[in-house]
Design a protein around this motif. Structure first.
Motif, mmCIF file in Angstrom:
data_model
loop_
_atom_site.group_PDB
_atom_site.id
_atom_site.type_symbol
_atom_site.label_atom_id
_atom_site.label_comp_id
_atom_site.label_asym_id
_atom_site.label_seq_id
_atom_site.Cartn_x
_atom_site.Cartn_y
_atom_site.Cartn_z
ATOM 1 N N SER A 152 -18.473 43.461 35.075
ATOM 2 C CA SER A 152 -18.082 44.038 33.788
ATOM 3 C C SER A 152 -17.479 45.410 34.036
ATOM 4 O O SER A 152 -17.617 45.969 35.136
ATOM 5 N N PRO A 153 -16.811 45.988 33.056
ATOM 6 C CA PRO A 153 -16.207 47.314 33.255
ATOM 7 C C PRO A 153 -17.233 48.382 33.627
ATOM 8 O O PRO A 153 -16.893 49.354 34.307
ATOM 9 N N CYS A 178 -15.394 37.524 35.082
ATOM 10 C CA CYS A 178 -15.552 38.622 36.038
ATOM 11 C C CYS A 178 -14.476 39.675 35.780
ATOM 12 O O CYS A 178 -13.292 39.351 35.596
ATOM 13 N N ASN A 179 -14.868 40.920 35.768
ATOM 14 C CA ASN A 179 -13.922 41.994 35.437
ATOM 15 C C ASN A 179 -12.883 42.196 36.535
ATOM 16 O O ASN A 179 -11.678 42.245 36.265
ATOM 17 N N SER A 180 -13.325 42.290 37.796
ATOM 18 C CA SER A 180 -12.368 42.489 38.882
ATOM 19 C C SER A 180 -13.052 42.309 40.229
ATOM 20 O O SER A 180 -14.286 42.338 40.343
ATOM 21 N N ILE A 181 -12.227 42.097 41.254
ATOM 22 C CA ILE A 181 -12.689 42.005 42.645
ATOM 23 C C ILE A 181 -11.807 42.927 43.478
ATOM 24 O O ILE A 181 -10.581 42.776 43.494
ATOM 25 N N ARG A 182 -12.435 43.868 44.150
ATOM 26 C CA ARG A 182 -11.684 44.803 44.991
ATOM 27 C C ARG A 182 -11.971 44.494 46.458
ATOM 28 O O ARG A 182 -13.123 44.358 46.858
ATOM 29 N N VAL A 241 -8.054 36.518 42.175
ATOM 30 C CA VAL A 241 -7.209 37.115 41.150
ATOM 31 C C VAL A 241 -8.026 38.144 40.371
ATOM 32 O O VAL A 241 -9.128 37.866 39.895
ATOM 33 N N GLU A 242 -7.499 39.354 40.256
ATOM 34 C CA GLU A 242 -8.201 40.402 39.518
ATOM 35 C C GLU A 242 -8.027 40.161 38.027
ATOM 36 O O GLU A 242 -6.919 40.083 37.517
ATOM 37 N N VAL A 243 -9.138 39.994 37.349
ATOM 38 C CA VAL A 243 -9.109 39.688 35.921
ATOM 39 C C VAL A 243 -9.685 40.859 35.135
ATOM 40 O O VAL A 243 -10.775 41.347 35.438
ATOM 41 N N LYS A 244 -8.971 41.301 34.137
ATOM 42 C CA LYS A 244 -9.434 42.389 33.285
ATOM 43 C C LYS A 244 -9.855 41.832 31.931
ATOM 44 O O LYS A 244 -9.168 40.991 31.347
ATOM 45 N N LEU A 245 -10.997 42.311 31.443
ATOM 46 C CA LEU A 245 -11.454 41.903 30.114
ATOM 47 C C LEU A 245 -10.632 42.601 29.037
ATOM 48 O O LEU A 245 -10.223 43.731 29.210
#
Length: 255
Positions: free
Chosen positions: A99-100, A71-75, A251-255
């Motif tokens: 995804s981005p 997962c790209n991110s969670i806001r 946790v915000e995860v970036k590709l």
């Protein structure tokens, strides 16, 4: 990965038969296999719970799914005009970006003293945030199961209370100078006995004691927490897991 999930499904079925002996039907086992093979949920990690004959996914299970799926991110943001701190009413909006280039999957979560279990009164803000993240993740990954944290309360007949003090009377070879078991040992026994996540237990303990970390809490506060944890684990383990899962931070995860 698919082959791994098939092996995991067999393991999940075996664990489920032991954990919920007498409660599982062939249909529920079939559903468990399907959920495992599609999403990779693990019973051993409490990704899924069986409540009142139905499967529910947990917050921790959804976060692990998001991590596996990269997962790209969670806001997460507070919907302020619907919040009332005095009344303990909170509303959050969560957006999951797979995804981005994703436009995002949105979920809202609300909590107040009227729609949360008595066990988690005072934690409505965290519950609302958790519910928002859960709903957004369920939308993003096409999960039709409700999450445990979205339940207003956990149903089921109450179990007779058990006195924790009886355990404290038994002395241990690893006891302190006054003959009582060390607090650390007692806490570790509870974690192993009820298959709890040590990291989440420590976070809950620090919050319960009102200190930044568990190490900074006084002995009296830690003793109080251990007694509280033992009672909750014995009387309503599923409710305790719901409470602990509220401390699992996305946790915000970036590709």
């Amino acid at each position: 990965m698919k082959r791994h999930f098939v092996r995991l499904a067999r393991k999940n079925v075996k664990l489920a038969k032991g954990k919920w002996a007498g409660e599982l039907s062939s249909y529920q086992l079939q559903v468990l296999r399907s959920l495992t093979e599609h999403y990779g949920f693990a019973v051993a990690l409490s990704d899924l719970l069986l409540l009142d004959g139905g499967w529910y996914v947990t917050h921790a299970g959804l976060l692990r799914l998001a991590a596996r799926s990269r997962c790209n991110s969670i806001r997460v943001e507070q919907v302020r005009h619907f919040c009332d701190p005095v009344a303990g009413r909170w509303v959050f909006k969560a957006t999951v970006y797979k995804s981005p280039s994703s436009k995002g999957f949105v979920g809202y979560g609300d909590a107040d003293p009227s729609n949360v279990s008595l066990m988690v009164h005072g934690a409505e803000l965290r519950i609302a945030e958790t519910r928002a993240v859960n709903r957004a993740l369920r939308k993003a990954y096409g999960i039709g199961l409700c999450s445990v944290e979205e339940l207003g309360s956990l149903s089921g007949p109450p179990k007779p209370p058990q006195i924790y003090g009886a355990q404290e009377n038994s002395h241990s070879s690893t006891g302190s100078s006054n003959g009582q078991p060390r607090l650390r040992d007692r806490l570790c026994v509870l974690i192993r006995q009820y298959n709890l996540d040590p990291t989440l237990v420590k976070a809950y303990a620090a919050d319960f004691c009102g200190t930044p970390t568990l190490k900074e809490a006084s002995r009296e506060l830690v003793e109080s927490f251990i007694s509280h944890l033992a009672t909750c684990a014995k009387e309503n383990r599923d409710g305790l897991l719901c409470k602990l899962n509220s401390y699992a931070q996305p946790v915000e995860v970036k590709l």
